[in-house]
Design a protein around this motif. Structure first.
Motif, PDB file in Angstrom:
ATOM      1  N   SER A   1       0.831  -1.207   0.000  1.00 36.72           N
ATOM      2  CA  SER A   1       0.000   0.000   0.000  1.00 36.72           C
ATOM      3  C   SER A   1       0.865   1.257   0.000  1.00 36.72           C
ATOM      4  O   SER A   1       0.535   2.256  -0.657  1.00 36.72           O
ATOM      5  N   HIS A   2       1.989   1.218   0.726  1.00 37.22           N
ATOM      6  CA  HIS A   2       2.922   2.347   0.707  1.00 37.22           C
ATOM      7  C   HIS A   2       3.529   2.529  -0.683  1.00 37.22           C
ATOM      8  O   HIS A   2       3.725   3.673  -1.134  1.00 37.22           O
ATOM      9  N   LEU A   3       3.818   1.440  -1.351  1.00 34.97           N
ATOM     10  CA  LEU A   3       4.368   1.519  -2.703  1.00 34.97           C
ATOM     11  C   LEU A   3       3.371   2.172  -3.662  1.00 34.97           C
ATOM     12  O   LEU A   3       3.741   3.047  -4.456  1.00 34.97           O
ATOM     13  N   ASP A   4       2.126   1.758  -3.581  1.00 35.76           N
ATOM     14  CA  ASP A   4       1.108   2.330  -4.468  1.00 35.76           C
ATOM     15  C   ASP A   4       0.924   3.820  -4.201  1.00 35.76           C
ATOM     16  O   ASP A   4       0.803   4.622  -5.148  1.00 35.76           O
ATOM     17  N   LEU A   5       0.907   4.208  -2.925  1.00 34.63           N
ATOM     18  CA  LEU A   5       0.731   5.616  -2.587  1.00 34.63           C
ATOM     19  C   LEU A   5       1.905   6.454  -3.072  1.00 34.63           C
ATOM     20  O   LEU A   5       1.722   7.536  -3.650  1.00 34.63           O
ATOM     21  N   ALA A   6       3.114   5.975  -2.836  1.00 35.18           N
ATOM     22  CA  ALA A   6       4.301   6.722  -3.267  1.00 35.18           C
ATOM     23  C   ALA A   6       4.340   6.857  -4.784  1.00 35.18           C
ATOM     24  O   ALA A   6       4.675   7.930  -5.313  1.00 35.18           O
ATOM     25  N   GLN A   7       3.981   5.794  -5.495  1.00 38.93           N
ATOM     26  CA  GLN A   7       3.998   5.838  -6.952  1.00 38.93           C
ATOM     27  C   GLN A   7       2.993   6.850  -7.484  1.00 38.93           C
ATOM     28  O   GLN A   7       3.297   7.636  -8.395  1.00 38.93           O
ATOM     29  N   SER A   8       1.792   6.871  -6.898  1.00 40.81           N
ATOM     30  CA  SER A   8       0.770   7.810  -7.363  1.00 40.81           C
ATOM     31  C   SER A   8       1.179   9.257  -7.074  1.00 40.81           C
ATOM     32  O   SER A   8       0.960  10.151  -7.919  1.00 40.81           O
ATOM     33  N   GLN A   9       1.780   9.510  -5.924  1.00 38.47           N
ATOM     34  CA  GLN A   9       2.194  10.871  -5.587  1.00 38.47           C
ATOM     35  C   GLN A   9       3.306  11.359  -6.504  1.00 38.47           C
ATOM     36  O   GLN A   9       3.286  12.497  -6.980  1.00 38.47           O
ATOM     37  N   VAL A  10       4.277  10.489  -6.749  1.00 41.56           N
ATOM     38  CA  VAL A  10       5.391  10.878  -7.619  1.00 41.56           C
ATOM     39  C   VAL A  10       4.919  11.059  -9.055  1.00 41.56           C
ATOM     40  O   VAL A  10       5.360  11.984  -9.757  1.00 41.56           O
ATOM     41  N   ASP A  11       4.016  10.219  -9.518  1.00 35.50           N
ATOM     42  CA  ASP A  11       3.474  10.374 -10.873  1.00 35.50           C
ATOM     43  C   ASP A  11       2.760  11.717 -11.018  1.00 35.50           C
ATOM     44  O   ASP A  11       2.846  12.370 -12.070  1.00 35.50           O
ATOM     45  N   GLU A  12       2.066  12.141  -9.980  1.00 32.10           N
ATOM     46  CA  GLU A  12       1.341  13.405 -10.037  1.00 32.10           C
ATOM     47  C   GLU A  12       2.295  14.589 -10.165  1.00 32.10           C
ATOM     48  O   GLU A  12       2.079  15.492 -10.996  1.00 32.10           O
ATOM     49  N   VAL A  13       3.352  14.613  -9.345  1.00 29.72           N
ATOM     50  CA  VAL A  13       4.277  15.749  -9.427  1.00 29.72           C
ATOM     51  C   VAL A  13       5.106  15.691 -10.709  1.00 29.72           C
ATOM     52  O   VAL A  13       5.486  16.736 -11.249  1.00 29.72           O
ATOM     53  N   ARG A  14       5.366  14.500 -11.195  1.00 26.63           N
ATOM     54  CA  ARG A  14       6.067  14.398 -12.473  1.00 26.63           C
ATOM     55  C   ARG A  14       5.211  14.957 -13.602  1.00 26.63           C
ATOM     56  O   ARG A  14       5.727  15.575 -14.543  1.00 26.63           O
ATOM     57  N   LYS A  15       3.921  14.736 -13.519  1.00 23.96           N
ATOM     58  CA  LYS A  15       3.009  15.297 -14.513  1.00 23.96           C
ATOM     59  C   LYS A  15       3.031  16.817 -14.471  1.00 23.96           C
ATOM     60  O   LYS A  15       3.073  17.485 -15.514  1.00 23.96           O
ATOM     61  N   ILE A  16       3.022  17.379 -13.277  1.00 17.29           N
ATOM     62  CA  ILE A  16       3.089  18.837 -13.128  1.00 17.29           C
ATOM     63  C   ILE A  16       4.398  19.376 -13.692  1.00 17.29           C
ATOM     64  O   ILE A  16       4.432  20.401 -14.388  1.00 17.29           O
ATOM     65  N   SER A  17       5.485  18.676 -13.406  1.00 14.68           N
ATOM     66  CA  SER A  17       6.794  19.105 -13.911  1.00 14.68           C
ATOM     67  C   SER A  17       6.858  19.030 -15.433  1.00 14.68           C
ATOM     68  O   SER A  17       7.410  19.925 -16.094  1.00 14.68           O
ATOM     69  N   ALA A  18       6.300  17.967 -15.990  1.00 17.59           N
ATOM     70  CA  ALA A  18       6.306  17.818 -17.445  1.00 17.59           C
ATOM     71  C   ALA A  18       5.484  18.917 -18.114  1.00 17.59           C
ATOM     72  O   ALA A  18       5.879  19.450 -19.170  1.00 17.59           O
ATOM     73  N   GLU A  19       4.356  19.279 -17.525  1.00 13.41           N
ATOM     74  CA  GLU A  19       3.537  20.365 -18.082  1.00 13.41           C
ATOM     75  C   GLU A  19       4.290  21.694 -18.040  1.00 13.41           C
ATOM     76  O   GLU A  19       4.230  22.481 -19.003  1.00 13.41           O
TER      77      GLU A  19
END
Length: 232
Positions: A179-197
């Protein structure tokens, strides 16, 4: 004989007087002796009587399987902590990088909108600010890249810990760390999306800057006499 009878009566009087003067001395001495025996040689008797009143405590399981499960749980806990720390650091650093990019975009747009309206000194001052902002972006990008590598290592470590916990029978620890892995992955994916934009917007702004600068140079060339443009 009379003397002997007087001596016996004297001794009996002494004993009766001593009992009146020091009442309870003998029982107290006896209790003291009992307590002393309880704390020395009679301790086993006291312990035995206590065990009769209190039930025995269950002995902890110290089998190999139990010890392995505990060790696996400790590994998952420490790995989760490592992942949480690196995830938080990566998120904050990426957000700061994105903010720096948006600041540079705003500066470049303001510069493009003021082309031809600034004096050479003002234009030079604006370019100094833009150059400083670009240097900050490069520094933050490098920091993000380093943290991204650390985060990837922490993520792989957690995955290995989850596999170890599952194979050792520590199912709860395995479920928790996944569950910690899934949460960390989703959070990092979100900020990576913001950075890419933000990076996409910066690229578009650079393209616009090149077009505006080329157009400005073209206008200056058109105003120049043909003699200056002809190659002799």
């Amino acid at each position: 004989m009379a003397a002997l009878r007087r001596w016996k009566s004297f001794v009996s009087v002494i004993r009766s007087n001593s009992a009146l003067v020091w009442p309870g001395v003998r029982p107290a001495v006896q209790r003291l002796g009992v307590r002393t025996a309880l704390f020395t040689g009679g301790a086993a008797v006291a312990v035995g009587s206590t065990l009769c009143a209190v039930p025995f405590k269950q002995v902890e399981d110290l089998s190999h399987d139990s010890l392995i499960k505990r060790a696996a749980s400790l590994v998952t806990d420490s790995s989760s902590t490592f992942l949480s720390r690196t995830t938080l650091a990566l998120i904050e650093t990426t957000i700061l990088y994105s903010k720096a990019v948006h600041t540079l975009i705003a500066l470049q747009k303001r510069y493009l909108d003021s082309l031809g309206k600034l004096s050479p000194a003002e234009e030079d001052a604006v370019w100094q600010v833009i150059i400083k902002q670009r240097a900050e972006i490069n520094e933050r990008r490098e920091h993000c890249e380093r943290l991204d590598l650390t985060w990837a290592s922490a993520f792989k470590l957690c995955e290995a810990a989850a596999e170890a916990a599952f194979s050792s029978g520590a199912e709860q620890a395995c479920v928790t760390i996944k569950s910690h892995l899934d949460l960390a992955q989703s959070q990092v994916d979100e900020v990576r999306k913001i950075s890419a934009e933000a990076q996409t917007l910066l690229t578009q702004t650079k393209v616009l800057e090149v077009e505006r600068m080329a157009s400005a140079r073209g206008s200056e060339d058109e105003e120049m006499p043909e003699a200056y443009l002809r190659e002799d």
